[in-house]
Every structure is written in structure tokens, then in C-alpha cells.
Design an enzyme around this catalytic site. Structure first.
Site, PDB file in Angstrom:
ATOM      1  CG  HIS A 172      39.817-125.596  17.877  1.00 56.05           C
ATOM      2  ND1 HIS A 172      40.501-124.491  18.209  1.00 56.05           N
ATOM      3  CD2 HIS A 172      39.740-125.470  16.571  1.00 56.05           C
ATOM      4  CE1 HIS A 172      40.773-123.869  17.215  1.00 56.05           C
ATOM      5  NE2 HIS A 172      40.207-124.322  16.052  1.00 56.05           N
ATOM      6  CG  ASP A 196      41.022-125.276  21.476  1.00 55.02           C
ATOM      7  OD1 ASP A 196      41.827-126.205  20.928  1.00 55.02           O
ATOM      8  OD2 ASP A 196      41.101-124.224  21.000  1.00 55.02           O
ATOM      9  CB  SER A 253      40.571-121.666  14.341  1.00 56.78           C
ATOM     10  OG  SER A 253      41.389-122.747  13.971  1.00 56.78           O
TER      11      SER A 253
END
Lengths: 370, 370
Positions: free
Chosen positions: B344, B311, B143
Site C-alpha cells: 500500500h 497492495d 488511500s
């Protein structure tokens, strides 16, 4: 704008009673002699009875579905008698939280009874009675309005010839509920909410309403539409200003503007009520989770279901669930999945393919009029 | 936990200077004699230097990537010397808004300088110097951490053998920025924010932090994962309770709990800083918008890029943009798109295929060690 007041209390799903109550509504076109050409348009979250046209004294106040409804338009008011009705709990004229609670003499505020999609339809049905209409040529709605159209077909199949469900769903997904809940928490935890009795304090929970509306706008637009409209462009600058609180990106300016505007006209208690009505709508629940069994009630109603390819709030998959339940019941159903870039908002826009489908369908409805 | 203080000020992207500053960090495993087996792990929004293991005095405080990093694990600390570092602006030990601003003798609060991903990498590079490491065997992040890994490869290609970018993106989409902005507005407009100097008032903007975290959690989970986990189940009931403010659905309970927990430990000013660092990251911008031209700087670095099918915060398409820019530069790049249901959040979970890819890649890195 017209208004009708109903003395007999409405028995709500929650067990509470509401009444007397008033509905405000508008009509467009003429009811024919057979009283067979009425089309009811149900509104979504922040809309009202003002579906089409402009007011003489406020020419900028265009009806929210004016591109679809009017003389010569896809829903042609030269042929149909169109009714726009404001729902209970709204802040646009029908009985709602800003009105006086007869039990206290004070505004209802957060004590306004929780209303469901089915309650709205029950109230609307009385208005249709009041207008002397036995059977609607069609009931039509987008998004939450599409849920009301579904509820009409399920509760009063004998009173609905055609049901037009646009950009809607048979129930909210978990993610949809989650976004509603965040918006509600933003409102309810705003110190200016005062447990829903902010009217007496001369304030509105503007911070919460702004945040709620900003979240809403993100879910109304597609990712691609936001990208195309704003990209990563800075607001009035070529370089970042390195600030956590100032507006940096254009999309921030857009969202803040939308939030500010909304907080200036929308009632916080209405927002809570309407998002809850969305959450609760789930006709399959009373049928062991089977939407097909629920739709067995809609016998005889013909359907048009429309979805938009980039709508991630109520995606085409959700519309297909409705279509499948109808097909399982051998119902007459047309389905159009419109390839449009604008996300959920597409249902309010003037897209040629979309309006072409609507025009063709309403021509068919007109051809069947008695 | 260790700490290192750097006297020379850091020149930030914004033009401001920050220093002296302190970084807190943890290490796992042993640095080999050649000092060639170091792997730097960069953290995302709410994590820290505590990547792996448990503290003797707080055995419940497990490192945030403990399933990936440790003896015999995919990133094997029997072979690698792993470094976890807390970033500037954080609230977990490194110099940040809760610390004293030397110019005022008061906490920095909202006056803490805006830091970028590139600033973090510059600060981390000094820590790597301090540890006597010339070149990292790998830099790794998920991320926002993956953005730091990218920035390392772009700023210091000679100091990075391998760059592992998990569930990341070459820049935030407009929608990503929009969600950050709503979260920031919720915090900044909370009356307890006090323009970022709430410490002096003995309060925290808990309402804003809760809303911010709730929005975050919606974007971390896939729609399907939320559906599978909570569905439309009511909280402790079979029937709706017809309330706009009470918890009705299980997902509401989950979100409120996550929001409450977060507001209890996370600093509001840190939240603003970190989301802005996310917004600003855009290595292509200095290259006329061409990511391929940006990645020409990463000469010699080998890449692993990993994305997850569900995601929607940083979708596989975003990872593919990175891969394409690398391929355009004839870089060595491996790409894995993991079919995982968790959205995610998948990058933090122990998924067999994902961890298999990571293990195989780090075995290759280990095989190349001097």
C-alpha cells in the site's frame, strides 16, 4: 487426563534447565501388542492435550480436533493409539508460568524459561519413552503443531514412521513475526501485566489479551471468509450509529467476543512463550539457511504435507517450501493443497476433501503397522 | 499554511452540526486568470495540508507527497494551482478534538462529532468556494484520500473535471474494518485514554497508539517488502537471545520505533475519527449496494484509477470494482495497475512507472485547461 512427571531436568535451547517438570496428556484407543500403532498429536497456540472426545463431567468440552480423531474418523482410534500432550509453558496443566517456581516459591510468571519447538519435542520424547513406545506410527500437527511434527522428524527420524504437517511453515515470515510482536506488545504494555507477575496482584492483562486475540482471529480467517460471514452488516441496525466506540459492524462484535472469551481463560505469559516458540522455529538456520540440508536429517521418514488455498497466515507457498526440501532429499512425500474458503482455520474444520486426504493417508499408515 | 474559518455550521451525515469551523490549507503554484487550473489533494490517515515543499523554519518537514507535487514534478506546480487541505477532526490544525468545544469550554476530546468522507468533502467544497474556484481541474487522493476524490466526483460532478483515485477502494472490506477495530480497541482500552478526555489528565494513550500504528504498518507493507527489508534477521546479534519481551528480530525494532514515533505526535481521538470515516465510506449503500448505480451520479467526470500489485490493504481488485462501475456508466476512465513491490505504501513512493502514468495524465489535464 493423565500426568507424568520427569525428575531429570530438561536442557533447553536457551541454555537454561527446567525440571522436574510435568506433562499432562490424554490417550485414545489401545496401544497394540507390538507397540507400533501410536500417533502423537501436537497442539497449536491455544489448544491442549484434550484432542478428542468429551469429558463426562463437562460434556460441552469437546476435544479441539474431535472431528478428525475418534472411532471411525480419519485418524481412527479403533486402529491407532492416539496421544495428545500439553506442552511446557502452557496454561492447561503441563508445567508452565502459573505453576510454582521452585527457586522462589512463587508462580514462575514471566520468569518461566523460554521454550522452543525443539524443547517441546524433547519433552514429548520423554513422554513417549515413559509410555514404552520406541517408534511412533505417525506424528501429526497443524500450524504450530506442524512445526513440532517437523521437529520430530528432524530430531528423531528413527522414532517416526510418518510425519503429517498441516497448514504449517518451515519458519515464520517477517509478517508473521510482526503480528506476533504487536500482540505481545499489547499484552506487555497493559498496566495489569505487572512485568509478568500479575498473579500476585489478582489481575490479568485482559486488555492486551483481547487485542492479541483479535489480531489472531483476523489472521486465522481468510479475507473472503470474513466477507462471507459478516460483510459490512451493521450490528442490529440498518443504518450507521455514528460512534467511534460503540459496536457498529457485526465483525466488531465477533472480534470483541472472541477477545473477551480468550482473556477469560488464557494465560498472558503462555501467550508470550508460545508466540516466541513460533518466531524462533527455523530448522534451516543451523544449515546456512538451507531447508534442504536441514531435511537431510529426516532420512527414512515419510511425509504428508497439507495446505489450504485461502490460508494467508501459512500459505500453500510455505508448505511447498517443505515439500521442495523433501523432494531435494528424495524423501517420500505426499502433498495436498486443499481448495477451502476458511483460511488458516480450515485445518480445524471438517472439510470433505481435506478429511478424505487424511483418511486415505492414515489408512496407508495403518496398512504398514507391524 | 493558511486558514479559513466558516461561520455557518456544517450539517454532518450523523445529523449533528459543526460550526463555526476552521480549515488549514496550503497552496502551491498560481491560480490562472480563468481560475481553471486548481487541483485539490486530499490526505489519508496521518497526513495533512502540508503536501509539498519544506518550511523555511523547519527544513526537515517535507510535504508528504513532495515527490509527486512541485515544479516540474508529475503534478507540476508550474502549471497547476495545487491545494492541500487538512480535514475536520484532524490534529494538524483544522478544527478537531484537541480544540475547544464551544459548548463546554473544554477540549472536544471524544465528543467531537463523527465525521464522514462526505462531510470532509462538504467542508472542502466551502474552502474551494472561499478560494473563488468554481470547478477543479482535478481532485486527487491516495488511500483514504482516494475515497474523498471519489466522494467529490459523486457529490459535485459539475465541479470536478478529473478525478484521480490512487490505491483506494469503493469501501473497506470486512478485514479492513476488523484491523481498524483492533486498533481502536487498543486505544480505547488504554487506561490513559480516560474515555477520550485524556488531555485534562496530562497524558496520552500512548500504549494504544503504538499498537494501532504497529498494526497499521503491517498492513501498509507487502509481505514480500517486509521480507526483503528485515527478513528474519536478529537485532544486533547472530543468535537468538531467548527473551519474550526484548527485541529479538529487526522487524520488531522497526515496528516499535514506528509506534513510538506515532504516539508522540498523533492524537488518539483523531485516530478513532479517521478510522471510522474509512469504515463508513460506502457510496454503493444508498443505491442498494450497486456501485454502478452510485457512479451514475458522476456524469461528465473523467477518471484515472491507479492500483499497486502488492497492495493487500486495498488490492487491485478493489480498484477494478471502481473501474467496472465507471465502465458500466460509459464514463471516461483510465486504469493503471502498477507492478510495484512495496504494498500500500507504494502510492507515496517515487516509482518510475507510477509517476510516469501520473505525469502523462496530468499533462492531458493541463492540455484541456481553459
Amino acid at each position: 487426563m493423565q500426568r507424568a512427571t520427569f525428575e531429570a531436568p530438561l536442557h533447553l535451547r536457551s541454555g537454561a534447565q527446567l525440571g522436574p517438570y510435568t506433562l499432562v496428556y490424554e490417550t485414545y484407543g489401545q496401544l497394540n501388542a507390538a507397540r507400533s500403532n501410536a500417533v502423537l498429536v501436537c497442539h497449536a497456540l491455544n489448544a491442549s492435550h484434550h484432542v478428542a472426545g468429551r469429558y463426562a463431567d463437562a460434556p460441552d468440552n469437546v476435544g479441539w480436533w474431535d472431528n478428525l480423531v475418534g472411532p471411525g474418523k480419519p485418524l481412527d482410534t479403533d486402529r491407532f493409539f492416539v496421544i495428545g500432550v500439553n506442552n511446557l509453558g502452557s496454561c492447561f496443566g503441563s508445567t508452565g508460568p502459573t505453576h510454582t517456581n521452585p527457586a522462589t516459591g512463587q508462580p514462575w510468571g514471566a520468569d518461566f524459561p523460554v521454550v522452543t519447538v525443539e524443547d517441546w519435542v524433547a519433552a514429548q520424547a520423554r513422554l513417549i519413552d515413559h509410555l514404552g513406545i520406541t517408534r511412533l506410527a505417525a506424528v501429526l500437527g497443524g500450524s504450530l503443531g506442524g512445526m513440532q511434527a517437523q521437529a520430530w522428524a528432524l530430531a528423531h527420524p528413527e522414532r517416526v514412521a510418518h510425519c503429517v504437517v498441516v497448514a504449517s511453515a518451515p519458519h515464520l515470515s517477517t509478517q508473521n513475526i510482526a503480528f506476533n510482536e504487536v500482540a505481545r506488545r499489547a499484552i506487555v504494555t497493559d498496566p495489569d501485566f505487572h512485568d509478568g507477575h500479575f498473579y500476585a496482584h489478582g489481575v490479568v492483562p485482559a486488555r492486551g489479551l483481547r487485542v492479541a486475540r483479535m489480531i489472531g482471529h483476523i489472521t486465522y480467517l481468510s479475507d473472503d471468509a470474513m466477507e462471507a460471514k459478516f460483510g459490512r452488516a451493521f450490528q442490529g441496525a440498518q443504518e450507521p450509529g455514528y460512534s467511534t466506540q460503540n459496536i457498529e459492524f457485526q465483525v466488531e462484535s465477533y472480534l470483541r467476543h472472541q477477545g473477551e472469551k480468550f482473556a477469560g481463560y488464557f494465560d498472558a505469559n503462555t501467550y508470550l512463550l508460545i508466540t516466541r516458540a513460533l518466531d524462533y522455529f527455523d530448522p534451516a538456520r543451523a544449515h546456512g539457511g538451507s531447508l534442504a540440508r536441514a531435511y537431510a536429517q529426516a532420512r527414512g521418514v515419510e511425509f504428508l504435507v497439507v495446505s489450504f488455498s485461502t490460508d494467508w497466515r501459512f500459505s500453500p507457498l510455505r508448505s511447498r517450501e517443505i515439500v521442495k526440501a523433501l523432494v531435494d532429499n528424495h524423501a517420500r512425500v505426499s502433498y495436498a493443497e486443499i481448495d477451502a474458503p476458511h483460511g488458516h482455520d480450515a485445518f480445524l474444520l471438517d472439510d470433505a476433501r481435506y478429511h478424505g486426504v487424511m483418511r486415505a493417508y492414515f489408512e496407508r499408515v495403518a496398512g504398514q503397522l507391524a
